[in-house]
Design an enzyme around this catalytic site. Structure first.
Site, PDB file in Angstrom:
ATOM      1  N   GLU A 187      35.602  52.657  29.826  1.00  0.00           N
ATOM      2  CA  GLU A 187      35.889  51.940  30.901  1.00  0.00           C
ATOM      3  C   GLU A 187      36.397  53.170  31.909  1.00  0.00           C
ATOM      4  O   GLU A 187      36.268  52.959  32.985  1.00  0.00           O
ATOM      5  CB  GLU A 187      37.019  50.858  31.026  1.00  0.00           C
ATOM      6  CG  GLU A 187      36.435  49.631  30.346  1.00  0.00           C
ATOM      7  CD  GLU A 187      35.289  49.046  30.937  1.00  0.00           C
ATOM      8  OE1 GLU A 187      35.290  48.914  32.150  1.00  0.00           O
ATOM      9  OE2 GLU A 187      34.285  48.919  30.240  1.00  0.00           O
ATOM     10  N   SER A 241      26.042  10.162  53.217  1.00  0.00           N
ATOM     11  CA  SER A 241      26.433   8.855  53.588  1.00  0.00           C
ATOM     12  C   SER A 241      27.625   8.448  52.680  1.00  0.00           C
ATOM     13  O   SER A 241      28.277   7.328  53.003  1.00  0.00           O
ATOM     14  CB  SER A 241      25.089   7.766  53.258  1.00  0.00           C
ATOM     15  OG  SER A 241      24.088   8.179  54.365  1.00  0.00           O
TER      16      SER A 241
END
Length: 738
Positions: free
Chosen positions: A166, A437
């Site tokens: 990393e 709806s």
């Protein structure tokens, strides 16, 4: 006249006259006096102008001399050719760089708001063990705090694997690795895709602590400034420790401590080199390289991590050869059915609860008994997956979400998407979609509150609001029609007329009161469901119909205990009685309509043998969203089908796939339980209980009788008491051990 009368200044010397005319002389004309005054003023102005001109000339000459002196001084440093070009570029670059820095700092200001909290490192960090409603462990969430496993006790090989993969220059840069970022940009340009990340370990921590995962320039700017802030306020060792505790490691776990237990059932202190490499490979893409999802990919990634350790000089090839030949063996979790979407939501609820519960805010290692019904959760997942497997590809539908609760708001099951391993985005809680709806019941109940009834007649005819003219799905009109028939047939013009009569603000107020938490837009198409809502909000709102008009706030937590077993929160003790928000008689009228909408309207596929089912379908324009929200006297559930990118489905309506999935779940949920009458509905309408069947007519799978909340609580207390007695007995002196 004698001479002694003619002294200096006498009347015979006109130059000595200072005042007035001589006696007997004519007065000075006004015109002459004005000319004299003008000449005097002109003379003064000319003098002033001459002085200003002289001063400016002298100042200009002085400045010119100064500039020439400055120029002669700078000529000593004059460069030519390439050096001059570089100097010019450097000067301009510094100027524009400073301006850019000021602009970026302006953009980054909102990010610093999160750092004002003095307890920002531990504000919402919990180690939570979750139990289902019967007391059985179903999962864990949270981050173990810093003092649990000190950095010194984390294996050196895991730290080296992390840094090698990393951020190799972690201990050398100031929060932003300029060289590493530049190298990554070059490699990405060569590959014409993202092959290397440019963020330092500190930047990744800043994202984990304060920001989201959105890929925007604004987030990267915030990330960079927060990384500098972290470097100024924490030591390198503190930053590294926080990163190891905060990184998401897949499988719903955070931090290397939890990941070690989840993937290898090991204490993090006992990890081998091969296992450390596999964990370090998860930082880049935890869902892609998680060993319980794709073991070959996880091992390939671990091999890359070992190569990184060699290239960075942390280890030699001879030291890693054993790990290459004997890769880590992860725990087989293929049979695990962790309710991850539910646990993520419940974890957020624990955090919210801690903000208003001081005891919970202090003790952050807790056990939480939830409302989850594991059998119902499994059936909910199977119902959604089976419908998507059978119809999803043909109907161009890739995702779905579902929430099931009992009418008081207790959430029993939650499906936030088809595959948690591929996407942790919880579509049941965080996604906002148009309900179509299925929003109409809010309009009708508001009309009932304003004098209408299910027998009221409203014309189904063309209606316009400005330039907007809604049409029915059938493109035809029925003329005068009762509200019961209009909602059963999902007529569009009638709710629009009702919104004109009662006012859209009243409809919005009713929806908020019932459980909608997100902002509703006051637009002409609001009555037809054009404003975004969430699945969990729709479920909670319809629960008010199922329970007779009481507020049903969704909840996941029944009880919270600390690590010593003390009760920090008990819902039955700490929460008030539910508030009545709708009159029972009006709710009864709406329930009558919505039962009719299922039995004789668009929701027929949701019918369950022997059970009175009420509900409403919803379909949005271009078939982007399909809903079925339904309930019985025992359960309430909302189901949504659609696509994350808002692309249209192949004519999927609420009465098709959502209703099918709803029916599969509810047929299972009601098998072998005592049916509760629906409020306001004639009990004679409830048919004798029959064997529940699925949508294709085959008998549904049955589950053990679902215990009432009270019964479950009593059994849970008995079980915990027996456990406590057993522990006490085993700890006593002279007690034979098995």
């Amino acid at each position: 006249m004698s001479s002694d009368l003619q002294g200096d200044g006498g009347p015979d010397r006109p130059h000595a006259q200072t005042e007035g005319p001589a006696p007997g002389a004519a007065p000075t004309p006004p015109a002459r006096r004005r000319r004299n005054s003008y000449r005097s003023l002109t003379s003064r102005l000319l003098s002033a102008d001459a002085w200003v001109d002289t001063a400016l000339w002298r100042a200009g000459r002085t400045i010119g001399e100064g500039m020439r002196s400055y120029d002669r001084f700078l000529r000593r440093f004059e460069v030519r050719g390439f050096s001059r070009a570089a100097a010019e570029l450097g000067s301009d670059g510094a100027t524009f760089g400073l301006l850019g820095l000021l602009v970026l700092l302006t953009f980054a200001q909102p990010a610093f708001e999160a750092t004002r909290n003095a307890d920002w490192m531990t504000t919402e960090d919990f180690a939570v063990t979750f139990l289902d409603r019967f007391g059985k462990e179903v999962g864990r969430r949270g981050i173990v705090l810093n003092d649990t496993v000190p950095l010194e006790e984390i294996p050196d090989v895991l730290v080296k694997a992390t840094l090698a993969t990393e951020d190799r220059r972690f201990f050398e840069h100031f929060g932003i690795d300029i060289f590493g970022t530049s190298r990554a940009m070059v490699e990405n340009l060569r590959a014409r895709t993202v092959v290397q990340g440019g963020s330092s370990l500190t930047q990744q921590l800043a994202k984990n602590l304060f920001l989201s995962n959105e890929r925007t320039l604004e987030r990267k700017v915030k990330e960079a400034f927060l990384a500098l802030w972290l470097e100024a306020n924490l030591s390198k060792r503190q930053i590294l420790k926080l990163y190891l505790d905060r990184a998401y490691m897949g499988g719903g776990v955070f931090g290397v401590t939890a990941a070690s237990e989840f993937y290898f059932r090991k204490n993090v202190r006992e990890l081998s080199l091969a296992e450390s490499a596999m964990l370090a490979g998860l930082y880049k893409a935890p869902t892609k390289y998680a060993p319980h999802i794709n073991l070959p990919a996880a091992r390939a990634r671990a091999n890359e991590v070992l190569t990184n350790m060699v290239q960075s000089g942390f280890m030699t090839e001879g030291q890693v050869i054993g790990a290459r030949r004997n890769p880590a063996i992860a725990v087989d979790r293929s049979q695990d059915q962790a309710p991850d979407f539910f646990l993520d939501w419940a974890f957020d609820e624990v955090k919210k609860l801690s903000r208003r519960n001081p005891a919970l805010a202090r003790d952050r290692i807790v056990t939480v008994r939830t409302t989850l019904d594991p059998a119902l959760q499994r059936q909910a997942e199977q119902s959604v997956d089976s419908v998507l497997t059978e119809f999803g590809q043909a109907r161009r539908t890739r995702e779905a979400a579902l929430v099931a609760m009992v009418p008081d708001g207790s959430v029993r099951a939650m499906v936030g998407g088809r595959d948690y391993g591929k996407s942790q985005f919880n579509r049941a809680v965080d996604a906002l979609r148009q309900p179509g709806s299925s929003f109409k019941p809010f309009v009708y109940i508001t009309a009932f509150l304003n004098g209408y009834s299910l027998a009221s007649v409203v014309p189904d005819a063309p209606v316009s609001i400005g330039n907007w003219s809604p049409r029915n799905y059938s493109r035809g009109y029925a003329g005068p029609i009762t509200l019961k028939e209009a909602l059963t047939r999902s007529i569009n013009t009638v709710p629009v007329r009702l919104s004109i009569a009662v006012g859209r603000p009243a409809i919005i107020a009713t929806a908020y009161k019932m459980g909608i938490t997100h902002e509703l837009q006051n637009t002409v198409s609001l009555p037809l469901g054009a404003s975004d809502v969430s699945v969990i909000d729709m479920t909670a709102s319809y629960a008010a119909f199922a329970n007779g008009g009481l507020k049903a706030t969704p909840y996941a937590i029944l009880e919270v205990r600390n690590s010593a077993g003390q009760i920090l929160y008990d819902r039955s003790r700490n929460e008030p009685e539910p508030e009545r928000i709708l009159p029972a008689d009006k709710v009864g009228e709406l329930n009558d309509i919505l039962i009719n909408a299922v039995e004789n309207g668009t929701g027929r596929r949701a019918m369950v043998d022997g059970v009175a089912v009420a509900g409403k379908t919803g379909t949005t324009s271009a078939y982007r969203d399909a809903w079925f929200v339904g309930y019985t006297g025992n359960f309430v559930s909302a189901v949504w089908f659609g696509n994350d990118d808002f692309s249209p489905t192949d004519r999927v309506t609420g009465g098709t796939l959502p209703a099918l999935a709803w029916q599969k779940l509810m047929a299972y949920a009601h098998a072998g339980i005592e049916l509760t009458p629906m409020p306001g509905v004639d009990p004679a309408r409830l048919k004798p209980a029959q064997v529940a069947r699925t949508g294709d007519g085959t008998p549904a799978a049955t589950q053990p009788r679902i215990l009432s909340t009270r019964t479950a609580e009593v059994l849970g207390r008995i079980g915990r008491s027996l456990d406590a007695l057993g522990q006490t007995a085993s700890a006593g002196e002279g007690v034979a051990q098995p």
